[in-house]
Design a protein around this motif. Structure first.
Motif, short mmCIF file in Angstrom:
data_model
loop_
_atom_site.label_atom_id
_atom_site.label_comp_id
_atom_site.label_asym_id
_atom_site.label_seq_id
_atom_site.Cartn_x
_atom_site.Cartn_y
_atom_site.Cartn_z
N THR A 26 105.32 151.68 68.26
CA THR A 26 105.76 150.35 67.84
C THR A 26 105.83 149.41 69.04
O THR A 26 106.12 149.82 70.16
N VAL A 27 105.55 148.14 68.76
CA VAL A 27 105.54 147.10 69.80
C VAL A 27 106.41 145.94 69.33
O VAL A 27 106.27 145.48 68.20
N ASP A 28 107.29 145.49 70.20
CA ASP A 28 108.13 144.33 69.91
C ASP A 28 108.33 143.58 71.22
O ASP A 28 108.87 144.13 72.19
N ALA A 29 107.87 142.33 71.27
CA ALA A 29 107.95 141.54 72.50
C ALA A 29 109.38 141.36 73.00
O ALA A 29 109.61 141.17 74.19
N GLY A 31 111.63 143.69 72.99
CA GLY A 31 112.14 144.94 73.55
C GLY A 31 112.79 145.89 72.58
O GLY A 31 113.34 146.91 72.98
N GLY A 32 112.70 145.64 71.29
CA GLY A 32 113.35 146.50 70.31
C GLY A 32 112.47 147.61 69.77
O GLY A 32 112.71 148.09 68.67
N ALA A 33 111.46 148.03 70.53
CA ALA A 33 110.54 149.06 70.04
C ALA A 33 110.11 149.96 71.20
O ALA A 33 110.66 149.88 72.30
N ASP A 34 109.10 150.79 70.96
CA ASP A 34 108.60 151.70 71.99
C ASP A 34 108.03 150.95 73.19
O ASP A 34 108.17 151.38 74.33
N PHE A 35 107.35 149.81 72.94
CA PHE A 35 106.68 149.05 73.99
C PHE A 35 106.92 147.56 73.79
O PHE A 35 107.19 147.11 72.68
N GLU A 40 100.34 148.04 76.80
CA GLU A 40 101.06 149.28 77.14
C GLU A 40 100.94 150.32 76.03
O GLU A 40 100.73 151.50 76.30
N ALA A 41 101.05 149.88 74.80
CA ALA A 41 100.94 150.81 73.67
C ALA A 41 99.54 151.41 73.62
O ALA A 41 99.39 152.62 73.41
N LEU A 42 98.51 150.59 73.82
CA LEU A 42 97.14 151.10 73.81
C LEU A 42 96.90 152.09 74.94
O LEU A 42 96.19 153.08 74.77
N SER A 43 97.49 151.85 76.09
CA SER A 43 97.34 152.77 77.21
C SER A 43 97.93 154.14 76.88
O SER A 43 97.41 155.17 77.32
N SER A 44 99.00 154.16 76.13
CA SER A 44 99.67 155.41 75.77
C SER A 44 99.09 156.06 74.52
O SER A 44 99.30 157.25 74.29
N ALA A 45 98.38 155.30 73.71
CA ALA A 45 97.88 155.79 72.43
C ALA A 45 96.72 156.76 72.61
O ALA A 45 95.95 156.67 73.57
N ALA A 46 96.60 157.65 71.65
CA ALA A 46 95.45 158.54 71.55
C ALA A 46 94.69 158.17 70.28
O ALA A 46 95.24 157.56 69.36
N SER A 47 93.43 158.54 70.23
CA SER A 47 92.66 158.30 69.01
C SER A 47 93.39 158.92 67.83
O SER A 47 93.93 160.02 67.92
N GLU A 60 98.32 138.14 75.96
CA GLU A 60 97.58 139.19 76.66
C GLU A 60 96.18 139.29 76.08
O GLU A 60 95.93 138.85 74.96
N ASP A 61 95.27 139.83 76.86
CA ASP A 61 93.93 140.13 76.41
C ASP A 61 93.90 141.62 76.09
O ASP A 61 94.32 142.44 76.91
N ILE A 62 93.42 141.97 74.91
CA ILE A 62 93.50 143.33 74.39
C ILE A 62 92.11 143.97 74.42
O ILE A 62 91.15 143.40 73.92
N ASP A 63 92.02 145.16 75.00
CA ASP A 63 90.80 145.97 74.95
C ASP A 63 91.18 147.31 74.35
O ASP A 63 92.08 147.99 74.85
N LEU A 64 90.51 147.69 73.26
CA LEU A 64 90.86 148.94 72.59
C LEU A 64 90.37 150.18 73.33
O LEU A 64 90.68 151.30 72.93
N LEU A 65 89.62 150.02 74.40
CA LEU A 65 89.27 151.11 75.32
C LEU A 65 88.56 152.28 74.65
O LEU A 65 88.66 153.41 75.09
N GLY A 66 87.85 152.02 73.54
CA GLY A 66 87.12 153.07 72.85
C GLY A 66 87.98 153.99 72.00
O GLY A 66 87.50 154.98 71.48
N LYS A 67 89.24 153.66 71.84
CA LYS A 67 90.15 154.51 71.06
C LYS A 67 90.06 154.18 69.58
O LYS A 67 90.03 153.02 69.19
N SER A 68 90.04 155.20 68.77
CA SER A 68 90.04 155.05 67.31
C SER A 68 91.48 154.96 66.84
O SER A 68 92.08 155.95 66.45
#
Length: 162
Positions: A26-29, A31-35, A40-47, A60-68
């Protein structure tokens, strides 16, 4: 002659590793979530993971980094805003993301690749990827080609894009 059985202590760890469960991040700008940022969430996420983004503005500029992954603005494009930082696409999917990759429920603006070096896809840049893009409001971006969306070598699925 009797066939030999493989010991279950060898097979069990392999089965457990193969059935790892997807996570919901979860993402909340505020601060009420994981990120607090989507990056940051995409960096920690796995496909296979789902990233749920609470309403708010994310600069922010978002790059999905090849993750499904599934990247979802939980209250839709009228409440969750991706505002680019300027000379890059706001949202990049250019690393082989497939149709199981979903981006849904965002208002996307503020990218200006005409000022940067690539010149393609001011808001959304899709190249060599086939994601599903749904419920996106795209506006206020600039590029030499594809100010809103640049699709190159892609069979992306677009649904409810404004």
């Amino acid at each position: 002659m009797r066939a030999m059985r493989k010991p279950t202590w060898i097979i069990l760890p392999l089965l457990l590793a193969a059935t790892a469960q997807a996570e919901t991040l979860t993402v909340d700008a505020s601060g009420g979530a994981d990120f607090i940022t989507i990056t940051e969430a995409l960096s920690s996420a796995a496909s296979g993971d789902r990233i749920e983004v609470d309403p708010g503005t994310y600069v922010e500029d978002i790059d999905l980094l090849g993750k499904s992954v599934q990247l979802v603005g939980v209250q839709g494009s009228g409440a969750t805003f991706l505002l680019g930082t300027g000379p890059n696409p706001v949202l990049t999917l250019a690393n082989g993301e497939g149709p199981e990759t979903l981006v849904e429920g965002f208002d996307v603006s503020g990218g200006d690749t005409a000022a940067g070096g690539e010149f393609l896809g001011g808001c959304v840049h899709v190249s060599g990827s086939d994601p599903t893009l749904r419920d996106l409001q795209i506006h206020g971006c600039a590029a030499h080609l594809g100010g809103g969306i640049w699709l190159h070598e892609s069979t992306a699925t677009l649904q409810d894009i404004e």
